[in-house]
Design an enzyme around this catalytic site. Structure first.
Site, PDB file in Angstrom:
ATOM      1  N   LYS A   1       2.167   2.102  -5.507  1.00  0.00           N
ATOM      2  CA  LYS A   1       2.287   1.624  -6.587  1.00  0.00           C
ATOM      3  C   LYS A   1       1.775   1.486  -7.615  1.00  0.00           C
ATOM      4  CE  LYS A   1       2.935  -2.805  -4.367  1.00  0.00           C
ATOM      5  NZ  LYS A   1       2.327  -2.160  -2.824  1.00  0.00           N
TER       6      LYS A   1
ATOM      7  N   ASP B   1       0.925  -1.512   0.296  1.00  0.00           N
ATOM      8  CA  ASP B   1       0.434  -0.416   0.466  1.00  0.00           C
ATOM      9  C   ASP B   1       0.906   1.209   0.166  1.00  0.00           C
ATOM     10  OD1 ASP B   1      -2.527  -1.861   0.496  1.00  0.00           O
ATOM     11  OD2 ASP B   1      -2.050  -1.788   1.988  1.00  0.00           O
TER      12      ASP B   1
ATOM     13  N   LYS C   1      -0.663   4.192  -8.244  1.00  0.00           N
ATOM     14  CA  LYS C   1      -0.729   5.778  -8.520  1.00  0.00           C
ATOM     15  C   LYS C   1       0.820   5.746  -9.217  1.00  0.00           C
ATOM     16  CE  LYS C   1      -0.252  10.185  -7.318  1.00  0.00           C
ATOM     17  NZ  LYS C   1       0.714  10.721  -6.584  1.00  0.00           N
TER      18      LYS C   1
ATOM     19  N   GLY D   1      -0.606  14.067  -3.742  1.00  0.00           N
ATOM     20  CA  GLY D   1      -1.464  14.003  -3.675  1.00  0.00           C
ATOM     21  C   GLY D   1      -2.369  12.276  -4.441  1.00  0.00           C
TER      22      GLY D   1
ATOM     23  N   THR E   1      -7.982  -1.446   0.946  1.00  0.00           N
ATOM     24  CA  THR E   1      -8.721  -1.691  -0.932  1.00  0.00           C
ATOM     25  C   THR E   1      -8.735  -2.561  -0.550  1.00  0.00           C
ATOM     26  OG1 THR E   1      -6.695   0.316  -1.116  1.00  0.00           O
ATOM     27  CG2 THR E   1      -8.196  -0.333  -3.116  1.00  0.00           C
ATOM     28  N   THR E   2      -8.814  -3.625  -0.012  1.00  0.00           N
ATOM     29  CA  THR E   2      -8.760  -4.939  -0.867  1.00  0.00           C
ATOM     30  C   THR E   2     -10.192  -5.223   0.556  1.00  0.00           C
ATOM     31  OG1 THR E   2      -6.989  -5.372  -1.466  1.00  0.00           O
ATOM     32  CG2 THR E   2      -8.222  -7.191  -0.548  1.00  0.00           C
TER      33      THR E   2
ATOM     34  N   GLN F   1       1.465  -6.154  -3.678  1.00  0.00           N
ATOM     35  CA  GLN F   1       2.673  -6.754  -2.280  1.00  0.00           C
ATOM     36  C   GLN F   1       3.905  -5.788  -1.955  1.00  0.00           C
ATOM     37  OE1 GLN F   1       0.961  -9.862  -3.923  1.00  0.00           O
ATOM     38  NE2 GLN F   1      -0.587  -8.480  -3.105  1.00  0.00           N
TER      39      GLN F   1
ATOM     40  N   GLY G   1     -10.924  -3.172   3.062  1.00  0.00           N
ATOM     41  CA  GLY G   1     -11.068  -2.372   4.144  1.00  0.00           C
ATOM     42  C   GLY G   1     -10.893  -1.846   5.856  1.00  0.00           C
TER      43      GLY G   1
ATOM     44  N   ASP H   1       2.475  14.865   1.566  1.00  0.00           N
ATOM     45  CA  ASP H   1       1.374  16.050   1.585  1.00  0.00           C
ATOM     46  C   ASP H   1       0.663  15.447   2.921  1.00  0.00           C
ATOM     47  OD1 ASP H   1       0.286  13.239  -0.378  1.00  0.00           O
ATOM     48  OD2 ASP H   1      -1.575  14.362  -0.428  1.00  0.00           O
TER      49      ASP H   1
ATOM     50  N   GLY I   1      -4.525  -4.187  -3.710  1.00  0.00           N
ATOM     51  CA  GLY I   1      -5.857  -3.352  -3.958  1.00  0.00           C
ATOM     52  C   GLY I   1      -5.376  -1.711  -4.094  1.00  0.00           C
ATOM     53  N   HIS I   2      -4.916  -2.126  -5.299  1.00  0.00           N
ATOM     54  CA  HIS I   2      -4.156  -0.657  -5.787  1.00  0.00           C
ATOM     55  C   HIS I   2      -5.065   0.248  -6.628  1.00  0.00           C
ATOM     56  CE1 HIS I   2      -0.881  -3.289  -7.011  1.00  0.00           C
ATOM     57  NE2 HIS I   2      -0.644  -3.796  -6.406  1.00  0.00           N
TER      58      HIS I   2
HETATM   59  P1  GDP Z   1      -0.641   0.483  -3.846  1.00  0.00           P
HETATM   60  O1  GDP Z   1      -1.533  -1.047  -2.935  1.00  0.00           O
HETATM   61  O2  GDP Z   1       0.397   0.218  -3.564  1.00  0.00           O
HETATM   62  O3  GDP Z   1      -0.891   0.827  -4.912  1.00  0.00           O
HETATM   63  O4  GDP Z   1      -1.105   1.146  -2.217  1.00  0.00           O
HETATM   64  P2  GDP Z   1      -3.168   1.395  -2.984  1.00  0.00           P
HETATM   65  O5  GDP Z   1      -3.860   2.121  -3.797  1.00  0.00           O
HETATM   66  O6  GDP Z   1      -3.185   0.712  -1.095  1.00  0.00           O
HETATM   67  O7  GDP Z   1      -2.579   2.738  -1.087  1.00  0.00           O
HETATM   68  C1  GDP Z   1      -1.829   3.971  -1.577  1.00  0.00           C
HETATM   69  C2  GDP Z   1      -2.705   4.549  -0.710  1.00  0.00           C
HETATM   70  O8  GDP Z   1      -3.030   6.814  -1.184  1.00  0.00           O
HETATM   71  C3  GDP Z   1      -4.636   5.181  -2.440  1.00  0.00           C
HETATM   72  O9  GDP Z   1      -5.370   5.735  -1.209  1.00  0.00           O
HETATM   73  C4  GDP Z   1      -4.259   6.267  -3.190  1.00  0.00           C
HETATM   74  O10 GDP Z   1      -5.271   6.721  -3.859  1.00  0.00           O
HETATM   75  C5  GDP Z   1      -3.089   7.182  -2.203  1.00  0.00           C
HETATM   76  N1  GDP Z   1      -1.530   7.715  -2.759  1.00  0.00           N
HETATM   77  C6  GDP Z   1      -0.944   7.211  -3.286  1.00  0.00           C
HETATM   78  N2  GDP Z   1       0.013   8.518  -3.841  1.00  0.00           N
HETATM   79  C7  GDP Z   1      -0.206   9.182  -3.214  1.00  0.00           C
HETATM   80  C8  GDP Z   1      -0.618  10.914  -2.906  1.00  0.00           C
HETATM   81  O11 GDP Z   1       1.265  11.185  -2.956  1.00  0.00           O
HETATM   82  N3  GDP Z   1      -0.917  11.625  -1.488  1.00  0.00           N
HETATM   83  C9  GDP Z   1      -2.338  10.932  -0.953  1.00  0.00           C
HETATM   84  N4  GDP Z   1      -3.131  12.169  -0.698  1.00  0.00           N
HETATM   85  N5  GDP Z   1      -2.936  10.086  -1.132  1.00  0.00           N
HETATM   86  C10 GDP Z   1      -2.077   9.214  -2.063  1.00  0.00           C
HETATM   87  P1  IMO Z   2      -0.891  -3.914  -2.125  1.00  0.00           P
HETATM   88  O1  IMO Z   2      -0.300  -5.070  -3.640  1.00  0.00           O
HETATM   89  C1  IMO Z   2      -1.100  -4.636   2.103  1.00  0.00           C
HETATM   90  C2  IMO Z   2      -1.262  -8.702   3.778  1.00  0.00           C
HETATM   91  C3  IMO Z   2      -2.437  -9.082   4.451  1.00  0.00           C
HETATM   92  C4  IMO Z   2      -1.700 -10.204   5.742  1.00  0.00           C
HETATM   93  C5  IMO Z   2      -0.447 -10.868   4.362  1.00  0.00           C
HETATM   94  C6  IMO Z   2      -1.195 -12.041   4.158  1.00  0.00           C
HETATM   95  O2  IMO Z   2      -1.982  -3.574  -1.775  1.00  0.00           O
HETATM   96  O3  IMO Z   2       0.133  -3.749  -1.526  1.00  0.00           O
HETATM   97  P2  IMO Z   2      -1.858 -12.800   2.349  1.00  0.00           P
HETATM   98  O4  IMO Z   2      -4.028 -12.664   1.889  1.00  0.00           O
HETATM   99  O5  IMO Z   2      -1.603 -12.282   0.978  1.00  0.00           O
HETATM  100  O6  IMO Z   2      -2.479 -14.452   2.337  1.00  0.00           O
HETATM  101  O7  IMO Z   2      -1.920 -12.120   3.132  1.00  0.00           O
HETATM  102  O8  IMO Z   2      -0.039  -9.781   3.415  1.00  0.00           O
HETATM  103  N1  IMO Z   2      -0.982  -8.453   2.393  1.00  0.00           N
HETATM  104  C7  IMO Z   2      -1.043  -6.948   1.948  1.00  0.00           C
HETATM  105  N2  IMO Z   2      -0.066  -5.738   2.510  1.00  0.00           N
HETATM  106  N3  IMO Z   2      -1.087  -4.380   1.209  1.00  0.00           N
HETATM  107  C8  IMO Z   2      -0.976  -5.523   0.114  1.00  0.00           C
HETATM  108  O9  IMO Z   2      -1.283  -5.770  -1.615  1.00  0.00           O
HETATM  109  C9  IMO Z   2      -1.107  -6.587   1.278  1.00  0.00           C
HETATM  110  N4  IMO Z   2      -1.321  -8.236   0.246  1.00  0.00           N
HETATM  111  C10 IMO Z   2      -1.185  -8.972   1.228  1.00  0.00           C
HETATM  112  O10 IMO Z   2      -2.904  -8.171   5.085  1.00  0.00           O
HETATM  113  O11 IMO Z   2      -1.005  -9.134   6.363  1.00  0.00           O
HETATM  114 MG    MG Z   3      -2.572  -1.449  -1.898  1.00  0.00          MG
END
Ligand code: GDP
Ligand code: IMO
Ligand code: MG
Length: 429
Positions: A17, A14, A19, A419, A303-304, A228, A306, A337, A41-42
């Protein structure tokens, strides 16, 4: 012959990535997912519309990038087809832009049930996403899993029956109170469902290894979209509080069929602070009001699933480790930010382990559980970054924060997120 650039998460997932991939996809022909499944969850925000991508590579959102689901992914067909329908509803041409490896393993209904049963039976919970990822990889490595191509083979029905029946007994063993299992796994229903999925997915299934190599040979621009992250890696993460794949650089190769010499830039993605969802050690976690404030300011909810994410300060000890493991060539720092709303920011520069300081990370649980962060304080108060369009326009304290990270890690920060919107990204050449 062109190279594939890679985007990898440095901490516990999270980091934003999706973005960064969305930004890089603007001039990419191909974006490929190598590992994981719909545990990812991206989130990408485009003109106020929020896309939550789980399986289909986020790069596809450019509208001209082919999204490839590589052989290293474990794929839940129901989730995939929902995403396909959603993207079609937004005008995306999935027939043209989606490809799925014939060697990707398929998540079956019992995988999710087994994931839940195993988690219930564990005394030390992992906090999995419940998507059946661990059990699907278990089947892969035990050599009984079904791959995409197996859905079209003449023994598909027999293999599905054998697997479903044997795993039903396993679920009952781990979770004897689960009375719904028999109904959920009623064979004919499972079979009919998967036969329908197979038909709907057939146009997307192909030999993606050959497709990717040909794309590079033709000089096309390719990206590998990490899911991940480094500290969730089955080998290099805080085992057993990890996922069941290798989201690090090695998994990029085995999950796509690309070779080491096909790799170009390796971008490590971090937030200007840190977060973790699920159980396991987390040295810079803040369980106080400051952690709560980061969560609220950064909207840190999964994202996945909640789930509220655990939050803390940036950890440069862990980042140095991620650089070593993945061979990072540059960084992307998101949420500048968010962190800039604090007047004073702490950054972890070393760990104190029983009075001894170290800058070397270890995934030993004993080490991580006793390590205490050693912080260096930096100035915050960056103000509103909404209108900032270049690094030079950032306030001095924000530039110093970025330079501090670069100085400590020894690689440039190329992308800076200011942002959630697609446009809120500063790029340094
Ligand atoms: P990922 O799994 O690595 O793709 O990341 P996620 O999408 O799960 O979580 C990143 C969260 O941060 C999402 O809600 C994005 O919309 C938000 N986000 C990403 N970059 C920025 C940033 O520079 N500023 C803010 N405020 N939000 C961001
Ligand atoms: P993205 O791609 C954050 C975490 C789970 C748990 C552990 C094992 O959005 O960054 P699993 O269901 O994979 O067997 O769970 O890994 N986990 C993540 N945490 N972002 C993810 O993906 C994750 N994918 C798995 O919360 O701790
Ligand atoms: Mg994510």
């Amino acid at each position: 012959m062109s190279k594939a650039d890679v985007v990898i998460g440095c901490f516990y997932g999270d980091e934003g990535k999706g973005k960064v991939i969305d930004y890089l996809a603007a001039d990419a022909d191909v974006a490929v997912r190598a590992t994981g499944g719909d545990n990812a969850g991206h989130t990408i925000k485009i003109d106020g519309v929020k896309y939550a991508m789980h399986l289909i590579p986020s790069g596809i959102l450019s509208g001209h990038t082919t999204g490839v689901i590589g052989n290293g992914v474990v794929l839940n067909p129901g989730v995939l087809l929902e995403e396909v329908a959603n993207l079609r509803a937004h005008g995306y041409d999935m027939g043209r832009y989606l490809k799925i490896s014939d060697k990707a393993h398929v998540i079956l209904p019992y995988h999710r049930l087994l994931d839940a049963a195993l988690e219930k039976a564990r005394s030390a919970k992992i906090g999995t996403t419940g998507k059946g990822i661990g059990p699907a990889y278990c089947d892969k490595y035990e050599r009984s899993g079904l791959r995409m191509e197996d859905l079209y083979a003449c023994d598909f029905k027999d293999r599905l029956r054998e697997l479903t029946n044997s795993r039903q007994a396993l679920i009952c063993f781990y979770d004897p109170e689960n009375t719904a299992v028999r109904e959920t796994l009623a064979f004919e229903r499972v079979y009919e469902g998967y036969a329908r999925y197979a038909e709907e997915m057939e146009p997307f299934v192909c030999d993606t290894l050959t497709y990717l190599h040909k794309a590079l040979e033709e000089g096309k621009k390719a990206l590998v979209e990490g899911a991940q992250a480094t500290l969730l890696d089955i080998d290099f993460g805080s085992y057993p509080f990890v996922t069941s794949s290798n989201p690090t650089i090695g998994g990029v190769l085995t999950g796509t069929g690309l070779s080491a010499s096909d790799i170009g830039e390796v971008y490590g993605v971090i937030k200007a602070y840190s977060s973790r969802v699920g159980e396991g050690p987390y040295v810079t976690e803040l369980t106080d009001a400051v952690g709560d404030r980061i969560r609220e300011l950064g909207h840190e909810y999964g994202t996945t699933t909640g789930r509220p994410r655990r939050c803390g300060w940036l950890d440069l000890v862990a980042l140095k480790y991620a650089k070593r493991v993945n061979g990072l060539t540059a960084l992307a720092v998101n949420h500048l930010d968010t962190i800039g709303k604090f007047d004073k920011i702490q950054v972890c520069v070393a760990y104190d382990c029983g009075g001894k300081q170290t800058e070397d990370f270890s995934t030993s649980l004993e080490f991580l559980n006793q390590a205490r962060p050693v912080y260096q304080e930096l100035a915050g108060g960056f103000g509103d970054l909404a209108g900032v369009r270049s690094f030079e326009e950032l306030p001095l304290a924000a530039r110093e924060y970025i330079r501090f990270i670069e100085g400590r890690i020894g690689i440039p920060v190329k992308f800076i997120g200011t942002g959630a919107e697609r446009t809120a990204m500063l790029v340094r050449e």
